[in-house]
Design an enzyme around this catalytic site. Structure first.
Site, PDB file in Angstrom:
ATOM      1  N   ASP A   1       0.840  -1.196   0.000  1.00 15.77           N
ATOM      2  CA  ASP A   1       0.000   0.000   0.000  1.00 15.77           C
ATOM      3  C   ASP A   1       0.877   1.249   0.000  1.00 15.77           C
ATOM      4  O   ASP A   1       2.037   1.200   0.404  1.00 15.77           O
ATOM      5  CB  ASP A   1      -0.887   0.033   1.251  1.00 15.77           C
ATOM      6  CG  ASP A   1      -1.897  -1.102   1.263  1.00 15.77           C
ATOM      7  OD1 ASP A   1      -2.150  -1.677   0.191  1.00 15.77           O
ATOM      8  OD2 ASP A   1      -2.409  -1.411   2.350  1.00 15.77           O
TER       9      ASP A   1
HETATM   10  N1  URA Z   1      -1.412  -5.793   4.024  1.00 16.08           N
HETATM   11  C1  URA Z   1      -1.855  -4.514   3.979  1.00 16.08           C
HETATM   12  O1  URA Z   1      -2.878  -4.188   4.563  1.00 16.08           O
HETATM   13  N2  URA Z   1      -1.148  -3.620   3.276  1.00 16.08           N
HETATM   14  C2  URA Z   1       0.024  -3.909   2.645  1.00 16.08           C
HETATM   15  O2  URA Z   1       0.641  -3.028   2.060  1.00 16.08           O
HETATM   16  C3  URA Z   1       0.479  -5.237   2.714  1.00 16.08           C
HETATM   17  C4  URA Z   1      -0.252  -6.168   3.398  1.00 16.08           C
END
Ligand code: URA
Length: 240
Positions: free
Chosen positions: A104
């Site tokens: 993310d």
């Molecule tokens: N889980 C999440 O919520 N975000 C990420 O970036 C990776 C795993």
């Protein structure tokens, strides 16, 4: 053997049409001789190729490790926002690079970037169950009761069933290490969301058996060493 325009494009970090123009303009040599034929075939491992007098180093596949900072998109291009590809220094940049999986925008940590589609496919294939470990900072206290629930496999609010996940709770009970073997959208945030816990910070600290090197500072990117690449290629499949 490979076409000269392809080698100049990939090795020189220019578009295929710019590579052709550079060849036609006589800016490219092969084994000390100027070559103006864009379709000329070369052996990139044996022939000495230069562009504007500088050696072109051409490797078919390249494997990079990045310590992704916050605020950067895990994408190859975006009109408005900076992407992880934008952070790659010129000497490592090639037009065919892409990130292996996604983090993310606000997640930090270990990200592999490559141009090897088969390699990426192996690592992302759900039935390979490649482990990924995250250091999580939460806005509340994580109870021990979550450990067996994570291990049994949670069901997300939308009904998505997850595989078994590892949970190690930090001494302050506000942090945890979570190991998952799949990569559903916002997976870790949604897992803790089931228990009304918000994720304040999320950092990937290990991927396919390779730990984020302490020496790799945030935003830095470098080629994987031979040993690191071997470690990833031999990644243990988690069978739980
Ligand atoms: N889980 C999440 O919520 N975000 C990420 O970036 C990776 C795993």
């Amino acid at each position: 053997m490979e076409r000269l325009d392809k080698i100049i494009s990939t090795g020189g970090g220019v578009s295929r049409s710019d590579a052709r123009k550079l060849i036609l303009k006589g800016r490219v040599t092969v084994n000390e001789k100027t070559v103006r034929d864009i379709a000329f075939k070369v052996d990139p491992d044996a022939d000495k190729i230069t562009l504007n007098g500088e050696d072109i180093s051409y490797k078919k596949y390249i494997y990079l490790i990045m310590n992704k900072p916050k605020g950067v998109l895990t994408a190859t291009e975006d009109k408005n926002k900076q992407t992880v590809i934008d952070l790659i220094p010129g000497e490592l940049r090639r037009r065919d690079l892409f990130p292996v999986g996604r983090l993310d925008k606000d997640t930090t940590g270990l990200l592999i970037i490559t141009n090897d589609g088969d390699f990426a496919h192996q690592l992302l294939s759900p039935n390979k169950k490649i482990p990924k470990k995250y250091f999580v900072t939460l806005d509340g206290v994580v109870g021990e009761d979550l450990i067996p629930k994570f291990a049994a496999g949670l069901t997300l609010a939308d009904g998505t069933k997850l595989s078994s996940a590892g949970l190690e709770i930090g001494e302050d009970s506000h942090t945890a290490l979570v190991t998952i073997t799949e990569g559903k959208y916002h997976q870790i945030k949604r897992m803790f969301g089931l228990f009304s816990l918000g994720v304040n910070e999320l950092k990937r600290v290990s991927f396919a058996g390779l730990d984020l090197p302490e020496t790799l500072l945030e935003s830095e990117v470098r080629e994987l060493t031979v040993n690191e690449l071997r470690c990833i290629k031999n990644a243990k499949i988690v069978t739980k």
